[in-house]
Design a protein around this motif. Structure first.
Motif, PDB file in Angstrom:
ATOM      1  N   ILE A   8       1.022  -1.220  -0.075  1.00  0.00           N
ATOM      2  CA  ILE A   8       0.022  -0.355  -0.162  1.00  0.00           C
ATOM      3  C   ILE A   8       0.660   1.197   0.087  1.00  0.00           C
ATOM      4  CG2 ILE A   8      -1.309   1.125   0.777  1.00  0.00           C
ATOM      5  CD1 ILE A   8      -2.870  -1.353   2.769  1.00  0.00           C
ATOM      6  N   ALA A   9       1.163   1.990  -1.437  1.00  0.00           N
ATOM      7  CA  ALA A   9       1.762   2.956  -1.030  1.00  0.00           C
ATOM      8  C   ALA A   9       1.375   4.326  -0.039  1.00  0.00           C
ATOM      9  CB  ALA A   9       1.854   3.513  -2.454  1.00  0.00           C
ATOM     10  N   PRO A  10       2.408   4.475   0.255  1.00  0.00           N
ATOM     11  CA  PRO A  10       1.716   6.036   1.175  1.00  0.00           C
ATOM     12  C   PRO A  10       1.523   7.304   0.176  1.00  0.00           C
ATOM     13  CG  PRO A  10       4.058   5.893   2.075  1.00  0.00           C
ATOM     14  CD  PRO A  10       3.877   4.641   0.166  1.00  0.00           C
ATOM     15  N   GLY A  11       0.100   8.153   0.829  1.00  0.00           N
ATOM     16  CA  GLY A  11      -0.656   8.482  -0.559  1.00  0.00           C
ATOM     17  C   GLY A  11      -1.835   8.008  -1.189  1.00  0.00           C
ATOM     18  N   ALA A  12      -1.677   6.564  -0.683  1.00  0.00           N
ATOM     19  CA  ALA A  12      -2.760   5.499  -1.745  1.00  0.00           C
ATOM     20  C   ALA A  12      -3.870   6.242  -1.873  1.00  0.00           C
ATOM     21  CB  ALA A  12      -2.957   4.183  -1.432  1.00  0.00           C
ATOM     22  N   THR A  13      -4.399   5.838  -3.553  1.00  0.00           N
ATOM     23  CA  THR A  13      -6.253   6.482  -3.372  1.00  0.00           C
ATOM     24  C   THR A  13      -7.061   6.042  -2.538  1.00  0.00           C
ATOM     25  OG1 THR A  13      -5.704   5.639  -5.343  1.00  0.00           O
ATOM     26  CG2 THR A  13      -5.267   7.651  -5.336  1.00  0.00           C
ATOM     27  N   LEU A  14      -8.136   6.101  -2.544  1.00  0.00           N
ATOM     28  CA  LEU A  14      -9.702   5.195  -1.950  1.00  0.00           C
ATOM     29  C   LEU A  14      -9.585   4.054  -3.099  1.00  0.00           C
ATOM     30  CD1 LEU A  14     -11.715   4.338  -0.192  1.00  0.00           C
ATOM     31  CD2 LEU A  14     -12.628   5.200  -1.414  1.00  0.00           C
ATOM     32  N   ALA A  15      -9.255   4.124  -4.353  1.00  0.00           N
ATOM     33  CA  ALA A  15      -9.319   3.373  -5.186  1.00  0.00           C
ATOM     34  C   ALA A  15      -8.725   2.297  -5.296  1.00  0.00           C
ATOM     35  CB  ALA A  15      -9.150   3.679  -6.726  1.00  0.00           C
ATOM     36  N   ASP A  16      -6.932   2.709  -4.949  1.00  0.00           N
ATOM     37  CA  ASP A  16      -5.813   1.608  -4.718  1.00  0.00           C
ATOM     38  C   ASP A  16      -5.741   1.069  -2.873  1.00  0.00           C
ATOM     39  OD1 ASP A  16      -4.209   3.001  -6.626  1.00  0.00           O
ATOM     40  OD2 ASP A  16      -3.662   4.578  -5.512  1.00  0.00           O
ATOM     41  N   LYS A  17      -6.935   1.735  -2.375  1.00  0.00           N
ATOM     42  CA  LYS A  17      -6.808   0.635  -1.299  1.00  0.00           C
ATOM     43  C   LYS A  17      -8.298  -0.094  -1.031  1.00  0.00           C
ATOM     44  CE  LYS A  17      -5.645   4.366   2.426  1.00  0.00           C
ATOM     45  NZ  LYS A  17      -5.315   4.982   3.150  1.00  0.00           N
ATOM     46  N   VAL A  18      -9.246  -0.421  -2.030  1.00  0.00           N
ATOM     47  CA  VAL A  18     -10.243  -1.048  -2.719  1.00  0.00           C
ATOM     48  C   VAL A  18      -9.486  -1.713  -3.551  1.00  0.00           C
ATOM     49  CG1 VAL A  18     -12.722  -1.484  -3.532  1.00  0.00           C
ATOM     50  CG2 VAL A  18     -12.046   0.411  -1.425  1.00  0.00           C
ATOM     51  N   GLU A  19      -9.277  -1.465  -4.213  1.00  0.00           N
ATOM     52  CA  GLU A  19      -8.017  -3.244  -4.707  1.00  0.00           C
ATOM     53  C   GLU A  19      -7.588  -3.445  -3.731  1.00  0.00           C
ATOM     54  OE1 GLU A  19      -8.274  -5.326  -8.098  1.00  0.00           O
ATOM     55  OE2 GLU A  19      -9.505  -3.651  -7.862  1.00  0.00           O
ATOM     56  N   TRP A  20      -6.380  -3.254  -3.076  1.00  0.00           N
ATOM     57  CA  TRP A  20      -5.881  -4.293  -2.399  1.00  0.00           C
ATOM     58  C   TRP A  20      -6.180  -4.338  -1.871  1.00  0.00           C
ATOM     59  CZ3 TRP A  20      -4.433  -5.253   2.468  1.00  0.00           C
ATOM     60  CH2 TRP A  20      -2.951  -5.658   3.498  1.00  0.00           C
ATOM     61  N   LEU A  21      -7.408  -4.423  -0.697  1.00  0.00           N
ATOM     62  CA  LEU A  21      -8.172  -5.291   0.163  1.00  0.00           C
ATOM     63  C   LEU A  21      -8.747  -6.479  -1.180  1.00  0.00           C
ATOM     64  CD1 LEU A  21     -10.347  -2.381   1.825  1.00  0.00           C
ATOM     65  CD2 LEU A  21      -8.149  -4.560   2.635  1.00  0.00           C
ATOM     66  N   ILE A  22      -9.287  -6.326  -2.150  1.00  0.00           N
ATOM     67  CA  ILE A  22      -9.865  -6.775  -2.851  1.00  0.00           C
ATOM     68  C   ILE A  22      -8.867  -8.538  -3.039  1.00  0.00           C
ATOM     69  CG2 ILE A  22     -11.281  -8.266  -5.267  1.00  0.00           C
ATOM     70  CD1 ILE A  22     -12.322  -4.804  -4.721  1.00  0.00           C
ATOM     71  N   ARG A  23      -7.621  -7.230  -2.965  1.00  0.00           N
ATOM     72  CA  ARG A  23      -6.378  -8.696  -3.993  1.00  0.00           C
ATOM     73  C   ARG A  23      -5.998  -9.183  -2.868  1.00  0.00           C
ATOM     74  NH1 ARG A  23      -3.798  -7.620  -8.750  1.00  0.00           N
ATOM     75  NH2 ARG A  23      -5.425  -6.246 -10.028  1.00  0.00           N
ATOM     76  N   ASN A  24      -5.964  -8.876  -1.950  1.00  0.00           N
ATOM     77  CA  ASN A  24      -5.075  -9.180  -0.346  1.00  0.00           C
ATOM     78  C   ASN A  24      -5.888  -9.469   0.394  1.00  0.00           C
ATOM     79  OD1 ASN A  24      -2.932  -8.666  -1.683  1.00  0.00           O
ATOM     80  ND2 ASN A  24      -3.153  -7.240  -1.811  1.00  0.00           N
ATOM     81  N   LEU A  25      -6.840  -9.318   1.187  1.00  0.00           N
ATOM     82  CA  LEU A  25      -7.286  -9.620   2.407  1.00  0.00           C
ATOM     83  C   LEU A  25      -8.689 -10.242   2.297  1.00  0.00           C
ATOM     84  CD1 LEU A  25      -7.301  -7.160   4.520  1.00  0.00           C
ATOM     85  CD2 LEU A  25      -6.103  -9.689   5.228  1.00  0.00           C
ATOM     86  N   TRP A  26      -9.406 -10.898   0.436  1.00  0.00           N
ATOM     87  CA  TRP A  26     -10.380 -11.700   0.531  1.00  0.00           C
ATOM     88  C   TRP A  26     -10.742 -12.876   1.374  1.00  0.00           C
ATOM     89  CZ3 TRP A  26     -13.771  -9.631  -3.179  1.00  0.00           C
ATOM     90  CH2 TRP A  26     -15.222 -10.344  -3.233  1.00  0.00           C
ATOM     91  N   PRO A  27     -11.710 -12.180   2.404  1.00  0.00           N
ATOM     92  CA  PRO A  27     -12.261 -13.442   3.524  1.00  0.00           C
ATOM     93  C   PRO A  27     -12.330 -15.180   3.034  1.00  0.00           C
ATOM     94  CG  PRO A  27     -13.919 -11.548   3.286  1.00  0.00           C
ATOM     95  CD  PRO A  27     -13.388 -11.316   2.144  1.00  0.00           C
ATOM     96  N   ALA A  28     -11.340 -15.737   3.434  1.00  0.00           N
ATOM     97  CA  ALA A  28     -11.366 -17.205   2.974  1.00  0.00           C
ATOM     98  C   ALA A  28     -12.402 -18.201   2.487  1.00  0.00           C
ATOM     99  CB  ALA A  28      -9.780 -17.877   4.506  1.00  0.00           C
ATOM    100  N   ASP A  29     -13.128 -17.242   3.769  1.00  0.00           N
ATOM    101  CA  ASP A  29     -14.393 -18.505   2.751  1.00  0.00           C
ATOM    102  C   ASP A  29     -15.626 -17.705   2.564  1.00  0.00           C
ATOM    103  OD1 ASP A  29     -15.286 -16.076   4.851  1.00  0.00           O
ATOM    104  OD2 ASP A  29     -16.654 -16.983   6.725  1.00  0.00           O
ATOM    105  N   ALA A  30     -14.627 -17.348   1.729  1.00  0.00           N
ATOM    106  CA  ALA A  30     -16.256 -16.191   0.379  1.00  0.00           C
ATOM    107  C   ALA A  30     -15.327 -16.367  -0.999  1.00  0.00           C
ATOM    108  CB  ALA A  30     -15.669 -14.584   0.584  1.00  0.00           C
TER     109      ALA A  30
END
Length: 150
Positions: A8-30
């Motif tokens: 997550i780059a410093p100054g990340a945009t909301l879009a960057d953060k949402v994309e990062w979550l989808i790629r890296n913290l997608w729930p294991a049970d979903a």
């Protein structure tokens, strides 16, 4: 969906953060999503908050920089992050670090990163750690360029 943890780059945009979550913290049970429709459906099914695929698309592409609070709450709930994660970049650095560690722990639990690799990293001298740091950062940059190429 990617199994690697991306920076997550410093100054990340909301879009960057949402994309990062989808790629890296997608729930294991979903079920991993293949598109924005499946992403929206998984969030809605898990949280009870109706979120459209168009909203997901707008968030991921930066076309919606100021979503409703209920949308941010649904995202925070679904991904298990504090709502402050979506705040101003200057205020979110400690949260970003906690979330990155959460993603790493999940990758260790799922066998994507072997625990002995992390233990070996801790045992390295500061000089050797610096070499490993530089290699990882270079590999991450090369991977980002490769993924951005048409």
């Amino acid at each position: 969906m990617s199994n690697k943890t991306e920076e997550i780059a410093p100054g990340a945009t909301l879009a960057d953060k949402v994309e990062w979550l989808i790629r890296n913290l997608w729930p294991a049970d979903a079920q991993p999503p293949r598109n924005n429709v499946e992403t929206a459906a998984a969030i809605a099914n898990s949280t009870g908050e109706d979120i459209s695929s168009t909203t997901v698309w707008k968030l991921r592409t930066g076309r919606q920089e100021n979503p409703q609070l209920k949308t941010l709450r649904a995202l925070a709930t679904f991904f298990g992050v504090p709502i402050g994660y979506f705040g101003r970049p200057s205020e979110t650095a400690p949260i970003d670090e906690d979330i990155t560690l959460k993603a790493l722990r999940r990758d260790v639990e799922h066998g994507i990163i072997r625990p002995e690799v992390l233990r070996a990293l801790v045992d390295l001298s500061p000089e050797a750690r610096w070499v490993v740091d530089e290699m990882i950062l270079s590999a991450a940059e090369a991977d980002r360029r490769r993924q951005a190429a048409p």
